[in-house]
Motif scaffolding. Structure first.
Motif, PDB file in Angstrom:
ATOM      1  N   ILE A 177       0.835  -1.202   0.000  1.00 54.52           N
ATOM      2  CA  ILE A 177       0.000   0.000   0.000  1.00 54.52           C
ATOM      3  C   ILE A 177       0.870   1.253   0.000  1.00 54.52           C
ATOM      4  O   ILE A 177       0.564   2.246  -0.675  1.00 54.52           O
ATOM      5  N   GLU A 178       1.979   1.229   0.756  1.00 56.17           N
ATOM      6  CA  GLU A 178       2.866   2.399   0.768  1.00 56.17           C
ATOM      7  C   GLU A 178       3.459   2.642  -0.608  1.00 56.17           C
ATOM      8  O   GLU A 178       3.617   3.800  -1.024  1.00 56.17           O
ATOM      9  N   ASN A 179       3.787   1.586  -1.351  1.00 58.77           N
ATOM     10  CA  ASN A 179       4.266   1.769  -2.723  1.00 58.77           C
ATOM     11  C   ASN A 179       3.211   2.461  -3.580  1.00 58.77           C
ATOM     12  O   ASN A 179       3.522   3.349  -4.382  1.00 58.77           O
ATOM     13  N   ILE A 180       1.954   2.049  -3.409  1.00 60.66           N
ATOM     14  CA  ILE A 180       0.869   2.697  -4.146  1.00 60.66           C
ATOM     15  C   ILE A 180       0.768   4.161  -3.742  1.00 60.66           C
ATOM     16  O   ILE A 180       0.684   5.066  -4.585  1.00 60.66           O
ATOM     17  N   TRP A 181       0.799   4.419  -2.438  1.00 62.54           N
ATOM     18  CA  TRP A 181       0.632   5.776  -1.911  1.00 62.54           C
ATOM     19  C   TRP A 181       1.737   6.696  -2.432  1.00 62.54           C
ATOM     20  O   TRP A 181       1.502   7.868  -2.713  1.00 62.54           O
ATOM     21  N   ASN A 182       2.945   6.168  -2.551  1.00 61.85           N
ATOM     22  CA  ASN A 182       4.060   6.987  -3.015  1.00 61.85           C
ATOM     23  C   ASN A 182       4.094   7.134  -4.526  1.00 61.85           C
ATOM     24  O   ASN A 182       4.886   7.913  -5.052  1.00 61.85           O
ATOM     25  N   THR A 183       3.245   6.396  -5.224  1.00 64.84           N
ATOM     26  CA  THR A 183       3.214   6.471  -6.687  1.00 64.84           C
ATOM     27  C   THR A 183       2.105   7.377  -7.198  1.00 64.84           C
ATOM     28  O   THR A 183       2.249   8.014  -8.248  1.00 64.84           O
ATOM     29  N   VAL A 184       0.989   7.467  -6.461  1.00 65.62           N
ATOM     30  CA  VAL A 184      -0.153   8.228  -6.976  1.00 65.62           C
ATOM     31  C   VAL A 184       0.213   9.686  -7.263  1.00 65.62           C
ATOM     32  O   VAL A 184      -0.275  10.273  -8.232  1.00 65.62           O
ATOM     33  N   GLY A 185       1.080  10.267  -6.427  1.00 67.29           N
ATOM     34  CA  GLY A 185       1.453  11.669  -6.629  1.00 67.29           C
ATOM     35  C   GLY A 185       2.115  11.910  -7.972  1.00 67.29           C
ATOM     36  O   GLY A 185       1.887  12.938  -8.623  1.00 67.29           O
ATOM     37  N   ALA A 186       2.938  10.954  -8.412  1.00 68.15           N
ATOM     38  CA  ALA A 186       3.623  11.084  -9.696  1.00 68.15           C
ATOM     39  C   ALA A 186       2.656  10.979 -10.869  1.00 68.15           C
ATOM     40  O   ALA A 186       2.985  11.380 -11.992  1.00 68.15           O
ATOM     41  N   LEU A 187       1.466  10.456 -10.614  1.00 71.55           N
ATOM     42  CA  LEU A 187       0.463  10.304 -11.660  1.00 71.55           C
ATOM     43  C   LEU A 187      -0.589  11.416 -11.614  1.00 71.55           C
ATOM     44  O   LEU A 187      -1.581  11.357 -12.339  1.00 71.55           O
ATOM     45  N   GLY A 188      -0.375  12.407 -10.737  1.00 70.76           N
ATOM     46  CA  GLY A 188      -1.353  13.481 -10.592  1.00 70.76           C
ATOM     47  C   GLY A 188      -2.611  13.027  -9.871  1.00 70.76           C
ATOM     48  O   GLY A 188      -3.683  13.609 -10.045  1.00 70.76           O
ATOM     49  N   MET A 189      -2.456  11.987  -9.054  1.00 72.72           N
ATOM     50  CA  MET A 189      -3.603  11.405  -8.364  1.00 72.72           C
ATOM     51  C   MET A 189      -3.503  11.603  -6.857  1.00 72.72           C
ATOM     52  O   MET A 189      -2.470  12.014  -6.334  1.00 72.72           O
ATOM     53  N   GLY A 190      -4.596  11.281  -6.173  1.00 81.59           N
ATOM     54  CA  GLY A 190      -4.629  11.273  -4.725  1.00 81.59           C
ATOM     55  C   GLY A 190      -5.258   9.982  -4.242  1.00 81.59           C
ATOM     56  O   GLY A 190      -5.853   9.229  -5.025  1.00 81.59           O
ATOM     57  N   ILE A 191      -5.148   9.730  -2.944  1.00 80.81           N
ATOM     58  CA  ILE A 191      -5.685   8.516  -2.349  1.00 80.81           C
ATOM     59  C   ILE A 191      -6.105   8.815  -0.918  1.00 80.81           C
ATOM     60  O   ILE A 191      -5.493   9.647  -0.244  1.00 80.81           O
ATOM     61  N   GLN A 192      -7.177   8.159  -0.478  1.00 76.29           N
ATOM     62  CA  GLN A 192      -7.640   8.306   0.904  1.00 76.29           C
ATOM     63  C   GLN A 192      -8.235   6.990   1.381  1.00 76.29           C
ATOM     64  O   GLN A 192      -8.935   6.291   0.644  1.00 76.29           O
ATOM     65  N   PHE A 193      -7.956   6.665   2.621  1.00 79.30           N
ATOM     66  CA  PHE A 193      -8.472   5.492   3.305  1.00 79.30           C
ATOM     67  C   PHE A 193      -9.953   5.700   3.606  1.00 79.30           C
ATOM     68  O   PHE A 193     -10.330   6.724   4.183  1.00 79.30           O
ATOM     69  N   ILE A 194     -10.816   4.789   3.212  1.00 78.37           N
ATOM     70  CA  ILE A 194     -12.237   4.836   3.582  1.00 78.37           C
ATOM     71  C   ILE A 194     -12.362   4.050   4.888  1.00 78.37           C
ATOM     72  O   ILE A 194     -12.594   2.839   4.884  1.00 78.37           O
ATOM     73  N   SER A 195     -12.203   4.741   5.991  1.00 81.60           N
ATOM     74  CA  SER A 195     -12.010   4.053   7.269  1.00 81.60           C
ATOM     75  C   SER A 195     -13.284   3.856   8.080  1.00 81.60           C
ATOM     76  O   SER A 195     -13.371   2.917   8.878  1.00 81.60           O
ATOM     77  N   THR A 196     -14.284   4.722   7.907  1.00 83.95           N
ATOM     78  CA  THR A 196     -15.410   4.692   8.843  1.00 83.95           C
ATOM     79  C   THR A 196     -16.172   3.361   8.860  1.00 83.95           C
ATOM     80  O   THR A 196     -16.589   2.927   9.937  1.00 83.95           O
TER      81      THR A 196
END
Length: 266
Positions: free
Chosen positions: A180-199
């Motif tokens: 997941i950390e690899n994904i999180w560190n890659t989205v920025g380079a793609l102009g993307m964002g990510i958020q945990f749906i935690s509730t």
């Protein structure tokens, strides 16, 4: 060499969680597959690769997850469960945040609640929030954010590897975390964002509803769900938002040789 000028390191140091909306544009299939490949590159015990992922694009499914997430937020706030559970992470001033360097700075609240910032998570504050309809407002904000996400990502673990209470359980969670950390560190380079749906995870019956929706089989454990998309210019902050960019000073989390010798900066 300045480490902050190395693109990979610069991207890691700039990593953020997206609390606002995404563009409605679908996430390109090649970007989705790239995120899966960087996840696949993460380390795992004996190369077990215990992770499994589900990519969700169908608007109907996303809308159902959004309904569950929004209802979860309303239920948690209305009952006071959320604030009671996480009260110890709240910081109410820049000075407190700078001294602790962890937790979240509550610096963005609805207008009627701002004069009561420090009391907002007390019993009296919760009563006021109910009177002002804040739980429903937060639930609707949460629902809209998820519903407006063009891509959801479910992260699961193979139960033959994920055995809580055994070392394999730790190894599996560690491996999924790295993926997941690899994904999180890659989205920025793609102009993307990510958020945990935690509730929904906070409420077992809501989490089971998502398991049912995604048809999770008995041999897999649903661990987390994320929302992803491309970022718009100039994000608008949600109704209740917080800043969490502070990080502990080196001596607060690093020791030298033994646990009782804090590391010195520089």
């Amino acid at each position: 060499m300045n480490p902050s000028q190395v693109p990979l390191i610069e991207g890691i140091l700039a990593r953020r969680t997206t609390n606002g909306p995404f563009l409605p544009d679908p996430v390109r299939r090649e970007h989705q597959h790239l995120l899966m490949r960087v996840a696949q590159a993460a380390p795992s015990h004996f190369n077990s690769q215990p992770w499994r992922f589900v990519l969700v694009e169908q608007p109907q499914t996303i809308a159902q997850v959004a309904d569950i997430s929004g209802a979860s937020m309303t239920e948690l706030i209305e009952a006071g469960v959320f604030f009671e559970r996480y009260r110890r992470y709240f910081r109410f001033s820049a000075a407190e945040m700078d001294a602790r360097r962890d937790g979240i700075h509550i610096d963005h609240l609805p207008g009627p609640l701002r004069p009561f910032t420090r009391q907002v998570f007390s019993d009296a504050g919760l009563k006021l929030m109910r009177q002002l309809g804040v739980p429903k407002k937060l639930g609707e904000d949460n629902r809209r954010l998820v519903a407006g996400s063009p891509l959801l990502l479910a992260a699961l673990l193979d139960r033959t590897e994920y055995r809580p209470g055994e070392l394999s359980g730790f190894y599996s969670v560690f491996g999924l975390g790295a993926a997941i950390e690899n994904i999180w560190n890659t989205v920025g380079a793609l102009g993307m964002g990510i958020q945990f749906i935690s509730t929904p995870m906070e409420l077992p019956h809501r989490w089971q509803a998502i398991r049912d929706l995604l048809r999770v089989p008995d041999d897999l454990e649903l661990m987390a769900v994320y929302r992803l998309g491309y970022l718009p210019e100039g994000e608008k902050r949600p109704t209740i938002d917080w800043s969490s960019r502070h990080r502990k000073r080196l001596g607060q989390f690093v020791s030298r040789e033994t646990c009782d010798v804090p590391e010195v900066e520089g």
